[in-house]
Design a protein around this motif. Structure first.
Motif, PDB file in Angstrom:
ATOM      1  N   ARG A 117       0.825  -1.210   0.000  1.00 54.35           N
ATOM      2  CA  ARG A 117       0.000   0.000   0.000  1.00 54.35           C
ATOM      3  C   ARG A 117       0.857   1.256   0.000  1.00 54.35           C
ATOM      4  NH1 ARG A 117      -5.719  -0.652   1.575  1.00 54.35           N
ATOM      5  NH2 ARG A 117      -6.135  -2.798   0.983  1.00 54.35           N
ATOM      6  N   PRO A 130     -15.122  -2.338   0.663  1.00 54.73           N
ATOM      7  CA  PRO A 130     -14.266  -2.038   1.821  1.00 54.73           C
ATOM      8  C   PRO A 130     -14.096  -3.216   2.782  1.00 54.73           C
ATOM      9  CG  PRO A 130     -15.769  -0.225   1.410  1.00 54.73           C
ATOM     10  CD  PRO A 130     -16.223  -1.351   0.540  1.00 54.73           C
ATOM     11  N   VAL A 184     -12.676   4.045  -7.885  1.00 56.35           N
ATOM     12  CA  VAL A 184     -11.852   5.063  -7.235  1.00 56.35           C
ATOM     13  C   VAL A 184     -12.598   6.394  -7.196  1.00 56.35           C
ATOM     14  CG1 VAL A 184      -9.706   6.384  -7.422  1.00 56.35           C
ATOM     15  CG2 VAL A 184      -9.682   3.901  -7.750  1.00 56.35           C
ATOM     16  N   TYR A 220     -13.512   4.813  -3.053  1.00 57.36           N
ATOM     17  CA  TYR A 220     -12.956   3.601  -2.466  1.00 57.36           C
ATOM     18  C   TYR A 220     -11.431   3.633  -2.552  1.00 57.36           C
ATOM     19  CZ  TYR A 220     -17.736   1.901  -2.471  1.00 57.36           C
ATOM     20  OH  TYR A 220     -19.081   1.773  -2.241  1.00 57.36           O
ATOM     21  N   SER A 221     -10.777   2.965  -1.626  1.00 58.57           N
ATOM     22  CA  SER A 221      -9.316   2.935  -1.556  1.00 58.57           C
ATOM     23  C   SER A 221      -8.717   2.414  -2.856  1.00 58.57           C
ATOM     24  CB  SER A 221      -8.872   2.032  -0.401  1.00 58.57           C
ATOM     25  OG  SER A 221      -7.539   1.612  -0.559  1.00 58.57           O
ATOM     26  N   ASP A 266      -7.376  -1.083  -2.346  1.00 61.09           N
ATOM     27  CA  ASP A 266      -8.422  -2.110  -2.324  1.00 61.09           C
ATOM     28  C   ASP A 266      -8.888  -2.415  -3.743  1.00 61.09           C
ATOM     29  OD1 ASP A 266      -8.232  -1.949   0.411  1.00 61.09           O
ATOM     30  OD2 ASP A 266     -10.214  -1.034   0.722  1.00 61.09           O
TER      31      ASP A 266
END
Length: 557
Positions: free
Chosen positions: A21, A245, A276, A280-281, A284
């Motif tokens: 990450r 998530p 995205v 959202y991450s 992820d």
């Protein structure tokens, strides 16, 4: 950047390390088709805005290449431009037409290029005993296919009633997959609770048919991995993306069925961008798009680690994900939206024996003497494979039930393409919106008989006969003289022409169906292709008659 066309090259990039990450500037060294070294830039405090972002290539975790109307080598040329480097591909479409030889056709054509196809052994050919297919793939055939390391999994087990009832023939195929160390794909639309648990407990690992978050949550709880599908017909991204998530380690993205016009515009990259943009991450999302399919299916796809195959993409940023370059085994294969690989030779193979039909053969008899007849009518929905049953009064004239375009009640026909002279099956459908003319297609999941929808018998016969004369294709007809055809000489499913050319021809047919004939569906030909798919509820039409996909029996009367 330096000489990235050579066998050995060096790139200055912002490396997206998904497991860690992090995003950091590095010097990426590639040699002999592999990542030779990743050297962090000393003193860097963050990404270099002048450098592109390097990340593993995207993977479509479940697709039927045949639905793109393209052979694998041409599908790859379009997908590579969007940063897709691999697919998990179920060849049961051509399997239903040509059997094991059809699967071998896909392997042979795909082997002409570097794209990383993972083909499965079709588990349900034919999909049900309630239709006529062109071939059968038995458990013995599946075991033979598993001798080939290029066959990576048991493709979607659509016979979910057989799984729930522990049918010995179904269980034999699943056991074969486990014996040979292959994962088993699922296909169980609507199953929840105890049924979902029982389905998963048979050893089925995935499902791509969820159309509600509640259904997906039940399957995740049962230990299955859920594929978020966004194709040309079925679009479940909006319904399922909220699961990301909490469950990003158990999710993947897939298209399932992707027509050439939409594939020309984008692929998995579009789902990444959308996710995205919703907040959202990015890590992820990229794990879902890039890493999870590789791990689940043991794909030979590099993940941007030292020693891995140099399969990766360069994008402009982590918001738009515009794909600048795509690399496979250290080779630059696409750049700025254009594939750099030349077209590969396309061999022809087919199984097509249907004969032309007369309009009179498409009549739907009515009993009694009234001017209307209560009739079970299939209703289709935009962006969904499921249908509903509507019992409606349809007009009767000359002792025959008639379509009523003013009420959006049209006639649906399925014609057996494997048995010369077989009678057509006829039913009625709501939801296509045609105001005139007809559409016909030899792409009709899963047996791929000719499926047609139209406003009158003459138009239906004209459209069907265009497909018959071409021995496979998509056809649309309007007023007299208005006839359009896209030939599909490879198994009646795929073109032998380059992808952009097929996409343009398909776009013209699609536009004609919408602007001239009146359909309001996003993808009328794609929707039509699923109206004979008996394993998806509620009503469907096979060449043998109208079928209730919930009771798993023919509709009487």
């Amino acid at each position: 950047m330096q000489n990235d066309m050579a066998a050995e090259f060096v790139l200055s990039v912002n490396l997206v390390d998904i497991p860690a990450r992090t995003v950091c500037p590095v010097v990426l060294r590639v040699a002999d088709g592999r990542v030779a070294a990743i050297e962090p830039v000393a003193g860097a405090s963050g990404p270099d805005p002048a450098w592109p972002y390097a990340l593993p290539g995207f993977v479509d975790a479940h697709v039927h290449v045949e639905s793109s109307l393209l052979v694998p080598s041409e599908f790859a040329r379009l997908a590579l431009a969007h940063g897709t480097v691999a697919t998990v591909s179920d060849p049961h479409e051509i399997g239903n037409v040509l059997g094991v030889s059809g699967v071998q056709y896909m392997l042979d054509n795909a082997a002409q290029g570097p794209f990383k196809f993972c083909f499965g052994a079709p588990s349900c050919v034919p999909a049900t005993p309630f239709e006529t297919a062109g071939a059968e793939i038995t458990a013995a055939d599946i075991e033979q296919l598993f001798q080939n390391p290029a066959i990576g999994y048991l493709a979607e087990m659509m016979n979910w009633p057989g799984v729930l009832n522990r049918d010995p023939g179904v269980l034999e195929k699943i056991e074969l997959a486990h014996r040979y160390g292959r994962p088993v794909d699922g296909h169980a639309p609507g199953l929840q609770g105890a049924d979902a648990e029982r389905y998963a407990s048979a050893g089925i690992a995935t499902d791509h048919e969820c159309f509600t978050a509640a259904e997906a949550a039940d399957k995740l709880a049962a230990g299955m991995k859920v594929l978020i599908r966004e194709g040309s017909a079925a679009r479940n991204f909006d319904a399922l993306i909220e699961l990301l998530p909490q469950h990003y380690e158990q999710l993947m993205f897939c298209s399932d069925d992707k027509h050439p016009d939409t594939l020309l515009l984008g692929h998995i990259n579009q789902l990444v961008q959308r996710a995205v943009a919703l907040g959202y991450s990015v890590f992820d999302v990229l794990q879902v798009a890039c890493l999870n399919p590789v791990a689940h299916y043991s794909l030979p796809v590099g993940q941007l680690r030292t020693g891995d195959p140099a399969d990766f993409i360069l994008v402009d940023n982590l918001t738009d994900f515009q794909v600048l370059k795509t690399y496979l085994n250290g080779e630059l294969v696409a750049e700025n939206g254009r594939c750099l690989l030349p077209p590969a030779p396309v061999a022809l193979a087919n199984n097509f024996h249907a004969q032309p039909v007369a309009a009179a053969a498409l009549a739907a008899p009515a009993t009694g003497t009234g001017t209307e007849a209560l009739t079970p009518v299939m209703e289709c929905f935009d962006g969904q494979l499921i249908t509903a049953r509507r019992d409606l009064l349809v007009p009767v004239a000359g002792s025959r039930r008639q379509p009523d375009p003013s009420q959006d009640v049209l006639k649906l026909v399925v014609l057996n393409r494997y048995t010369p002279g077989a009678p057509p099956a006829v039913a009625f459908i709501k939801g296509f919106g045609l105001k005139q003319g007809a559409l016909a297609s030899s792409v009709g999941h899963d047996s791929h008989n000719i499926t047609a929808v139209g406003c009158d018998d003459d138009s239906l016969a004209r459209a069907i006969n265009l497909v018959v004369q071409a021995r496979g294709g998509l056809a649309a007809v309007g007023a007299p003289g208005e006839e359009h055809l896209l030939p599909l000489p490879v198994a009646g499913l795929m073109s032998d022409r380059p992808g952009p050319e097929v996409a343009a021809a398909y776009s013209a047919l699609d536009a004609f169906a919408k602007t001239q004939l009146g359909s309001g569906l996003q993808a009328p030909f794609m929707t039509l292709s699923f109206m004979a798919l008996l394993v998806i509820p509620s009503l469907k039409l096979s060449d043998k008659g109208l079928f209730d996909g919930e009771k798993f029996e023919f509709v009487q009367g």
